[in-house]
Design a protein around this motif. Structure first.
Motif, PDB file in Angstrom:
ATOM      1  N   GLY A 129      -8.895  -1.487  -2.262  1.00  0.00           N
ATOM      2  CA  GLY A 129      -7.706  -1.328  -1.431  1.00  0.00           C
ATOM      3  C   GLY A 129      -8.035  -0.781  -0.053  1.00  0.00           C
ATOM      4  N   GLY A 130      -8.981   0.165   0.018  1.00  0.00           N
ATOM      5  CA  GLY A 130      -9.377   0.705   1.306  1.00  0.00           C
ATOM      6  C   GLY A 130     -10.026  -0.338   2.189  1.00  0.00           C
ATOM      7  N   ALA A 131     -10.941  -1.131   1.607  1.00  0.00           N
ATOM      8  CA  ALA A 131     -11.606  -2.176   2.381  1.00  0.00           C
ATOM      9  C   ALA A 131     -10.618  -3.246   2.834  1.00  0.00           C
ATOM     10  CB  ALA A 131     -12.725  -2.794   1.538  1.00  0.00           C
ATOM     11  N   LEU A 132      -9.711  -3.649   1.935  1.00  0.00           N
ATOM     12  CA  LEU A 132      -8.724  -4.673   2.291  1.00  0.00           C
ATOM     13  C   LEU A 132      -7.763  -4.189   3.372  1.00  0.00           C
ATOM     14  CD1 LEU A 132      -7.787  -6.195  -1.196  1.00  0.00           C
ATOM     15  CD2 LEU A 132      -9.040  -7.314   0.658  1.00  0.00           C
ATOM     16  N   SER A 133      -7.346  -2.938   3.288  1.00  0.00           N
ATOM     17  CA  SER A 133      -6.381  -2.436   4.265  1.00  0.00           C
ATOM     18  C   SER A 133      -6.973  -2.379   5.664  1.00  0.00           C
ATOM     19  CB  SER A 133      -5.876  -1.052   3.851  1.00  0.00           C
ATOM     20  OG  SER A 133      -6.886  -0.084   4.008  1.00  0.00           O
ATOM     21  N   ASP A 134      -8.271  -2.058   5.769  1.00  0.00           N
ATOM     22  CA  ASP A 134      -8.924  -2.051   7.070  1.00  0.00           C
ATOM     23  C   ASP A 134      -9.141  -3.468   7.596  1.00  0.00           C
ATOM     24  OD1 ASP A 134      -9.039   0.699   7.289  1.00  0.00           O
ATOM     25  OD2 ASP A 134     -11.022   0.860   6.397  1.00  0.00           O
ATOM     26  N   ARG A 135      -9.188  -4.444   6.681  1.00  0.00           N
ATOM     27  CA  ARG A 135      -9.468  -5.820   7.080  1.00  0.00           C
ATOM     28  C   ARG A 135      -8.206  -6.652   7.281  1.00  0.00           C
ATOM     29  NH1 ARG A 135     -13.897  -9.169   6.958  1.00  0.00           N
ATOM     30  NH2 ARG A 135     -15.132  -7.454   6.117  1.00  0.00           N
TER      31      ARG A 135
ATOM     32  N   GLY B   1      -4.834  -5.307   6.657  1.00  0.00           N
ATOM     33  CA  GLY B   1      -3.653  -4.523   6.989  1.00  0.00           C
ATOM     34  C   GLY B   1      -3.109  -3.726   5.817  1.00  0.00           C
ATOM     35  N   ARG B   2      -2.428  -2.624   6.141  1.00  0.00           N
ATOM     36  CA  ARG B   2      -1.868  -1.734   5.124  1.00  0.00           C
ATOM     37  C   ARG B   2      -0.710  -2.410   4.376  1.00  0.00           C
ATOM     38  NH1 ARG B   2      -5.894   1.355   6.527  1.00  0.00           N
ATOM     39  NH2 ARG B   2      -5.724   2.649   8.379  1.00  0.00           N
ATOM     40  N   GLY B   3       0.190  -3.044   5.119  1.00  0.00           N
ATOM     41  CA  GLY B   3       1.384  -3.619   4.500  1.00  0.00           C
ATOM     42  C   GLY B   3       1.055  -4.701   3.494  1.00  0.00           C
ATOM     43  N   LEU B   4       0.171  -5.618   3.883  1.00  0.00           N
ATOM     44  CA  LEU B   4      -0.173  -6.727   2.990  1.00  0.00           C
ATOM     45  C   LEU B   4      -0.946  -6.231   1.778  1.00  0.00           C
ATOM     46  CD1 LEU B   4       0.278  -9.757   2.918  1.00  0.00           C
ATOM     47  CD2 LEU B   4      -1.952 -10.063   4.020  1.00  0.00           C
ATOM     48  N   THR B   5      -1.841  -5.269   1.988  1.00  0.00           N
ATOM     49  CA  THR B   5      -2.631  -4.742   0.871  1.00  0.00           C
ATOM     50  C   THR B   5      -1.747  -4.027  -0.144  1.00  0.00           C
ATOM     51  OG1 THR B   5      -4.601  -4.476   2.247  1.00  0.00           O
ATOM     52  CG2 THR B   5      -4.486  -3.156   0.235  1.00  0.00           C
ATOM     53  N   THR B   6      -0.886  -3.134   0.328  1.00  0.00           N
ATOM     54  CA  THR B   6      -0.037  -2.383  -0.601  1.00  0.00           C
ATOM     55  C   THR B   6       0.931  -3.297  -1.338  1.00  0.00           C
ATOM     56  OG1 THR B   6       1.440  -1.868   1.254  1.00  0.00           O
ATOM     57  CG2 THR B   6      -0.189  -0.204   0.669  1.00  0.00           C
ATOM     58  N   ALA B   7       1.517  -4.257  -0.627  1.00  0.00           N
ATOM     59  CA  ALA B   7       2.448  -5.184  -1.278  1.00  0.00           C
ATOM     60  C   ALA B   7       1.738  -6.013  -2.339  1.00  0.00           C
ATOM     61  CB  ALA B   7       3.096  -6.085  -0.236  1.00  0.00           C
ATOM     62  N   GLY B   8       0.537  -6.489  -2.024  1.00  0.00           N
ATOM     63  CA  GLY B   8      -0.208  -7.298  -2.988  1.00  0.00           C
ATOM     64  C   GLY B   8      -0.569  -6.515  -4.233  1.00  0.00           C
TER      65      GLY B   8
ATOM     66  N   VAL C 214      -6.976  -2.912 -17.904  1.00  0.00           N
ATOM     67  CA  VAL C 214      -7.923  -2.659 -16.813  1.00  0.00           C
ATOM     68  C   VAL C 214      -7.391  -3.210 -15.497  1.00  0.00           C
ATOM     69  CG1 VAL C 214     -10.199  -3.288 -15.910  1.00  0.00           C
ATOM     70  CG2 VAL C 214      -9.975  -2.440 -18.250  1.00  0.00           C
ATOM     71  N   VAL C 215      -6.834  -4.422 -15.510  1.00  0.00           N
ATOM     72  CA  VAL C 215      -6.250  -4.990 -14.284  1.00  0.00           C
ATOM     73  C   VAL C 215      -5.117  -4.093 -13.785  1.00  0.00           C
ATOM     74  CG1 VAL C 215      -4.942  -6.937 -13.333  1.00  0.00           C
ATOM     75  CG2 VAL C 215      -6.915  -7.358 -14.819  1.00  0.00           C
ATOM     76  N   TRP C 216      -4.320  -3.589 -14.708  1.00  0.00           N
ATOM     77  CA  TRP C 216      -3.241  -2.677 -14.325  1.00  0.00           C
ATOM     78  C   TRP C 216      -3.816  -1.386 -13.738  1.00  0.00           C
ATOM     79  CZ3 TRP C 216       1.132  -0.607 -18.052  1.00  0.00           C
ATOM     80  CH2 TRP C 216       2.220  -0.192 -17.265  1.00  0.00           C
ATOM     81  N   GLY C 217      -4.863  -0.867 -14.377  1.00  0.00           N
ATOM     82  CA  GLY C 217      -5.484   0.351 -13.872  1.00  0.00           C
ATOM     83  C   GLY C 217      -6.039   0.186 -12.466  1.00  0.00           C
ATOM     84  N   ILE C 218      -6.579  -0.982 -12.163  1.00  0.00           N
ATOM     85  CA  ILE C 218      -7.121  -1.256 -10.830  1.00  0.00           C
ATOM     86  C   ILE C 218      -6.011  -1.342  -9.799  1.00  0.00           C
ATOM     87  CG2 ILE C 218      -8.272  -3.014  -9.420  1.00  0.00           C
ATOM     88  CD1 ILE C 218      -9.970  -3.667 -11.919  1.00  0.00           C
ATOM     89  N   SER C 219      -4.949  -2.077 -10.124  1.00  0.00           N
ATOM     90  CA  SER C 219      -3.903  -2.359  -9.136  1.00  0.00           C
ATOM     91  C   SER C 219      -2.905  -1.222  -8.976  1.00  0.00           C
ATOM     92  CB  SER C 219      -3.158  -3.640  -9.522  1.00  0.00           C
ATOM     93  OG  SER C 219      -2.620  -3.546 -10.837  1.00  0.00           O
ATOM     94  N   VAL C 220      -2.716  -0.402 -10.002  1.00  0.00           N
ATOM     95  CA  VAL C 220      -1.676   0.628  -9.947  1.00  0.00           C
ATOM     96  C   VAL C 220      -2.035   1.747  -8.968  1.00  0.00           C
ATOM     97  CG1 VAL C 220      -2.500   2.161 -11.786  1.00  0.00           C
ATOM     98  CG2 VAL C 220      -0.033   1.864 -11.417  1.00  0.00           C
ATOM     99  N   ILE C 221      -3.316   1.930  -8.679  1.00  0.00           N
ATOM    100  CA  ILE C 221      -3.771   3.020  -7.804  1.00  0.00           C
ATOM    101  C   ILE C 221      -4.461   2.501  -6.548  1.00  0.00           C
ATOM    102  CG2 ILE C 221      -5.985   3.206  -9.026  1.00  0.00           C
ATOM    103  CD1 ILE C 221      -3.989   6.123  -7.437  1.00  0.00           C
ATOM    104  N   GLY C 222      -4.814   1.218  -6.519  1.00  0.00           N
ATOM    105  CA  GLY C 222      -5.613   0.683  -5.422  1.00  0.00           C
ATOM    106  C   GLY C 222      -4.990   0.816  -4.049  1.00  0.00           C
ATOM    107  N   ASP C 223      -3.668   0.938  -3.988  1.00  0.00           N
ATOM    108  CA  ASP C 223      -2.974   1.020  -2.697  1.00  0.00           C
ATOM    109  C   ASP C 223      -2.604   2.445  -2.311  1.00  0.00           C
ATOM    110  OD1 ASP C 223      -1.263   1.239  -4.817  1.00  0.00           O
ATOM    111  OD2 ASP C 223       0.336   0.037  -3.965  1.00  0.00           O
ATOM    112  N   SER C 224      -2.886   3.417  -3.157  1.00  0.00           N
ATOM    113  CA  SER C 224      -2.305   4.746  -3.008  1.00  0.00           C
ATOM    114  C   SER C 224      -2.637   5.411  -1.674  1.00  0.00           C
ATOM    115  CB  SER C 224      -2.772   5.648  -4.159  1.00  0.00           C
ATOM    116  OG  SER C 224      -2.037   6.851  -4.185  1.00  0.00           O
TER     117      SER C 224
END
Length: 419
Positions: free
Chosen positions: A284-290, A292-299, A327-337
């Motif tokens: 999530g950190g790498a995607l947000s810098d690449r 954007g924050r809005g698109l990463t968190t929404a995804g 595991v997929v839920w665990g990755i996505s539920v916190i990845g945008d925090s």
């Protein structure tokens, strides 16, 4: 000169000869390790709820308050620290070291088997102490990173995630031995984390005073961009801690439905699901810098919301499929925090960034108390198979809010113009 002062002085002199780019990554690594170890105390009681209830003959909703006590204490501690401006009065590394020590001591009280009221009190105190670890750590790491801040904050939230999952691993390693080993493991880990924080100095990009000014709350509420970020954060938090707190109860029920009851296997699956979120935070950190924050968190919220909707369908299915969805839920539920806090620092008026962050934190963690309380009641009504359905509206609303934010002109302030 004391031993600690001499050790810190030698560390500072040695660090002065290291290039700044290398130093910031070393500090980030040290902070992440200290946070992992300290945050083991957050869910130390949650991981052994069944054992505590059996050993102490506890009844009623005590299992809810083993987790909610920490949430309530964290909110109270974070707001109190903001009101007195504690992070600007005490050096951040010292504040985190002392707080981690208090968290370890409060956690150790569980070994004395206090009365139910005492159990909840120790969990509240643990939450208060952890409020002196997590928010100051975010602030300290930001003093080292301007470029790549999204990735750095994501790494720190990943450390929080991994630390939160470790009590479940301790439960697996303890096997059929006493639950006290889980508490002892978390306590020792927090003590080590406390010592490591002493060596985490502030970076070359200090913040101004982040004072909490209640009179500024009205201005925050009138700022449309900030409100959309906060709505997104609330949707995220509605799901996150309830999922972390009750996933083990869901997995235990699922294994029983599959006629393979195993507390150790349930703890292992829960550990793997939550710990996988550490990788999600880095992603999530790498995607947000690449992008954007809005698109990463929404995804991320779209994926996590879909997991909340579908995990009931794998309740009595193959074990590998249950593990995969978890595991997929665990990755996505916190990845945008981390990106919600990063967005606030970029969107808010510099005069009340501290207030804006305090409002976001207080509202978000306050909402987790309600979600954690609600989920077992939903399980009583629907069964654990479908209980997580009540979490799905949170990420859905959050995703809509963050996509709406991307349409505002102010969104260009985030992540160097990436929305």
């Amino acid at each position: 000169m004391t031993f600690w002062a001499m050790t810190l002085r030698r560390t500072e002199l040695a660090s002065a000869d290291i290039p700044e780019d290398m130093r910031r990554w070393r500090v980030l690594g040290l902070l992440c390790l200290a946070v992992v170890l300290s945050l083991t105390t957050w869910f130390s009681a949650t991981a052994i709820t069944a054992e505590l209830k059996a050993a102490w003959r506890l009844s009623g909703p005590i299992d809810i308050w083993l987790t909610n006590g920490v949430q309530i204490g964290f909110v109270a501690g974070a707001l109190a620290a903001s009101l007195v401006n504690l992070p600007d009065i005490v050096r951040l590394n010292r504040l985190m070291a002392i707080s981690a020590l208090v968290a370890a001591m409060a956690n150790a009280v569980l070994l004395l088997q206090p009365a139910p009221g005492g159990v909840v009190a120790t969990r509240v105190l643990t939450g208060v102490a952890l409020a002196g670890v997590y928010p100051p750590a975010l602030k300290l790491v930001s003093t080292w990173f301007v470029r790549g801040r999204g990735l750095a904050l994501g790494a720190l939230i990943g450390a929080l995630t991994l630390g939160s999952s470790l009590p479940h691993l301790f439960r697996v390693l303890a096997g059929s031995l006493d639950w006290q080993l889980v508490v002892l493991g978390a306590t020792v880990a927090a003590l080590i984390g406390s010592m490591l924080f002493w060596f985490a100095g502030e970076g070359p990009y200090p913040f101004g005073k982040a004072v909490f000014e209640p009179r500024r709350i009205g201005a925050i509420c009138r700022d449309r961009a900030l409100m959309l970020v906060n709505i997104g954060y609330l949707g995220h938090m509605w799901e996150l801690y309830a999922m972390w707190a009750w996933l083990i109860a869901y997995v235990r029920a699922a294994l029983e439905a599959q006629q393979r009851p195993s507390p150790a296997l349930a703890s292992l699956l829960t550990f793997l699901a939550i710990a996988a979120g550490a990788g999600g935070c880095l992603l999530g950190g790498a995607l947000s810098d690449r992008i954007g924050r809005g698109l990463t968190t929404a995804g991320m919220m779209m994926v996590s919301g879909l997991c909340a909707l579908t995990i009931g369908f794998v309740f009595d299915g193959p074990l590998w499929l249950l593990g995969l969805v978890s595991v997929v839920w665990g990755i996505s539920v916190i990845g945008d925090s981390a990106q919600f806090s990063a967005a606030v620092t970029e969107l808010a008026d510099r005069r009340f960034v501290g207030t804006a962050l305090s409002v976001q934190l207080g509202l978000g963690f306050g909402l987790t108390v309600l979600a954690i309380w609600l989920l077992p009641h939903a399980a009583d009504l629907l069964g654990w198979r479908w209980a997580f359905l009540v979490l799905a509206p949170g990420p859905l609303i959050g995703a809509i809010s963050m996509l709406s934010l991307r349409r505002l002109a102010d969104a260009a302030k985030m992540a160097g113009g990436k929305r």
